[in-house]
Design a protein around this motif. Structure first.
Motif, PDB file in Angstrom:
ATOM      1  N   THR A  49      -7.694  -7.585  10.581  1.00  0.00           N
ATOM      2  CA  THR A  49      -8.296  -6.258  10.721  1.00  0.00           C
ATOM      3  C   THR A  49      -9.815  -6.321  10.499  1.00  0.00           C
ATOM      4  OG1 THR A  49      -7.772  -5.853   8.407  1.00  0.00           O
ATOM      5  CG2 THR A  49      -6.182  -5.052  10.062  1.00  0.00           C
ATOM      6  N   MET A  79       3.400   3.600   7.617  1.00  0.00           N
ATOM      7  CA  MET A  79       3.285   2.155   7.863  1.00  0.00           C
ATOM      8  C   MET A  79       4.524   1.439   7.326  1.00  0.00           C
ATOM      9  SD  MET A  79       0.029  -0.192   6.860  1.00  0.00           S
ATOM     10  CE  MET A  79       0.078  -1.974   7.080  1.00  0.00           C
ATOM     11  N   ILE A 102      -4.916  -1.842   2.147  1.00  0.00           N
ATOM     12  CA  ILE A 102      -5.486  -2.964   1.399  1.00  0.00           C
ATOM     13  C   ILE A 102      -6.464  -3.690   2.311  1.00  0.00           C
ATOM     14  CG2 ILE A 102      -4.926  -5.111   0.172  1.00  0.00           C
ATOM     15  CD1 ILE A 102      -2.100  -3.736  -0.316  1.00  0.00           C
ATOM     16  N   ASN A 105       0.862  -1.185   0.000  1.00  0.00           N
ATOM     17  CA  ASN A 105       0.000   0.000   0.000  1.00  0.00           C
ATOM     18  C   ASN A 105       0.896   1.233   0.000  1.00  0.00           C
ATOM     19  OD1 ASN A 105       0.575   1.020   2.667  1.00  0.00           O
ATOM     20  ND2 ASN A 105      -0.812  -0.533   3.546  1.00  0.00           N
ATOM     21  N   CYS A 145      -1.961  -8.774   9.880  1.00  0.00           N
ATOM     22  CA  CYS A 145      -1.723  -7.509   9.185  1.00  0.00           C
ATOM     23  C   CYS A 145      -0.304  -7.031   9.470  1.00  0.00           C
ATOM     24  CB  CYS A 145      -2.709  -6.439   9.653  1.00  0.00           C
ATOM     25  SG  CYS A 145      -2.488  -4.858   8.808  1.00  0.00           S
ATOM     26  N   ALA A 146       0.357  -6.510   8.443  1.00  0.00           N
ATOM     27  CA  ALA A 146       1.719  -5.980   8.619  1.00  0.00           C
ATOM     28  C   ALA A 146       1.710  -4.814   9.603  1.00  0.00           C
ATOM     29  CB  ALA A 146       2.275  -5.536   7.279  1.00  0.00           C
ATOM     30  N   CYS A 159       2.251  -7.607   3.265  1.00  0.00           N
ATOM     31  CA  CYS A 159       0.801  -7.429   3.345  1.00  0.00           C
ATOM     32  C   CYS A 159       0.190  -8.824   3.516  1.00  0.00           C
ATOM     33  CB  CYS A 159       0.247  -6.790   2.082  1.00  0.00           C
ATOM     34  SG  CYS A 159      -1.553  -6.755   2.038  1.00  0.00           S
ATOM     35  N   PHE A 160      -0.741  -8.984   4.457  1.00  0.00           N
ATOM     36  CA  PHE A 160      -1.225 -10.304   4.828  1.00  0.00           C
ATOM     37  C   PHE A 160      -1.999 -11.038   3.749  1.00  0.00           C
ATOM     38  CE2 PHE A 160      -1.119 -13.348   8.103  1.00  0.00           C
ATOM     39  CZ  PHE A 160      -2.265 -14.119   7.991  1.00  0.00           C
TER      40      PHE A 160
END
Ligand code: 5HY
Length: 246
Positions: free
Chosen positions: A119, A17, A47, A12, A184-185, A79-80
């Motif tokens: 999330t 982040m 995302i 993203n 989630c990252a 990113c997960f």
């Protein structure tokens, strides 16, 4: 001492982040490893849907292409959803590891079962898809959402860390799982606190993927180019994607 260059790519466009993810990767990297944390200039700021994920991939692949020019030895997709993982493996000369894949592998090395805490509820289906794709459908006991948007996770005024820790503790009781995978990252920096709160291994894919890429590079292992991950053949792309011609 051979230097290993790892590009950790946040697909993203949220710079803060990316820096947080870079800090978490550097915290576990070996002294001989140089971590470069990047995010695309184009794409979604977070995302949280299939649409976001699909539109994050061109930016991700542009970062892989930039890493190839810069001489990166390996890549982490932070990113997960592990977006664009297969395409990235076709493009990169070094190993590429997604944080969901890495975390699920680690979870099955430290117990028989794991549950995922992520999330938004709408992303839980993707986590189940990945567990099945990676062969861990039997080990995954549950996928639970904390309903905190990705970009609010590192907002100091939100008590995201407490909410995530409480949901992880509840999940261990409810699912009876041996470990928790952070979905989630943006939760990477929560790992130590949540581990203390729940008393079972809590797994952050950013850290595990960084160590896995480091190990693969040190073993001289990279993606096989014999079959489906061979570099993409010459092809013309048009319109907005004309720069992706190979
Ligand atoms: C992530 N989204 O790790 C995923 C998490 C999610 O922007 N970074 C994002 O909710 O799927």
């Amino acid at each position: 001492m051979t230097r290993t260059e790892i590009w950790v790519i946040n697909p993203n466009t949220a710079r803060a982040m990316t820096e947080n993810i870079g800090r978490c990767a550097r915290a576990v990297a070996a002294p001989s490893t140089v971590v470069t944390a990047v995010n695309p200039a184009m794409g979604p700021e977070s995302i949280e849907s299939h649409y976001d994920e699909a539109l994050s991939v061109p930016g991700l692949l542009a970062e892989i292409a930039a890493g190839e020019v810069a001489g990166a030895d390996g890549y982490v997709i932070a990113c997960f959803g592990d977006p664009g993982l297969d395409a990235a493996r076709e493009l990169a000369s070094g190993p590429v590891v997604g944080i969901a894949e890495a975390a699920m592998h680690a979870a099955t090395l430290v117990g028989r079962s794991f549950s995922v805490v992520t999330t938004l509820a709408r992303t839980t289906g993707r986590a189940w898809d990945l567990a099945a794709r990676y062969g861990f459908a039997g080990a995954c006991r549950g996928v639970h959402a904390c309903d905190i948007p990705v970009l609010e996770l590192d907002d100091p005024s939100s008590d995201a860390r407490k909410v995530v820790a409480a949901l992880c503790a509840e999940t261990v009781e409810r699912d009876g799982c041996d470990s928790i995978v952070l979905g989630c990252a943006g939760m990477a920096s929560f790992c130590a606190d949540v581990s203390r709160a729940v008393g079972v291994p809590v797994i952050d894919g950013v850290a595990v993927a960084t160590k896995l890429v480091e190990s693969l590079v040190s073993l001289g292992l990279r993606t096989s180019t014999r079959g489906e991950f061979a570099p993409p053949g010459p092809k013309r792309y048009t319109g907005l994607l004309r720069d992706f011609s190979v």
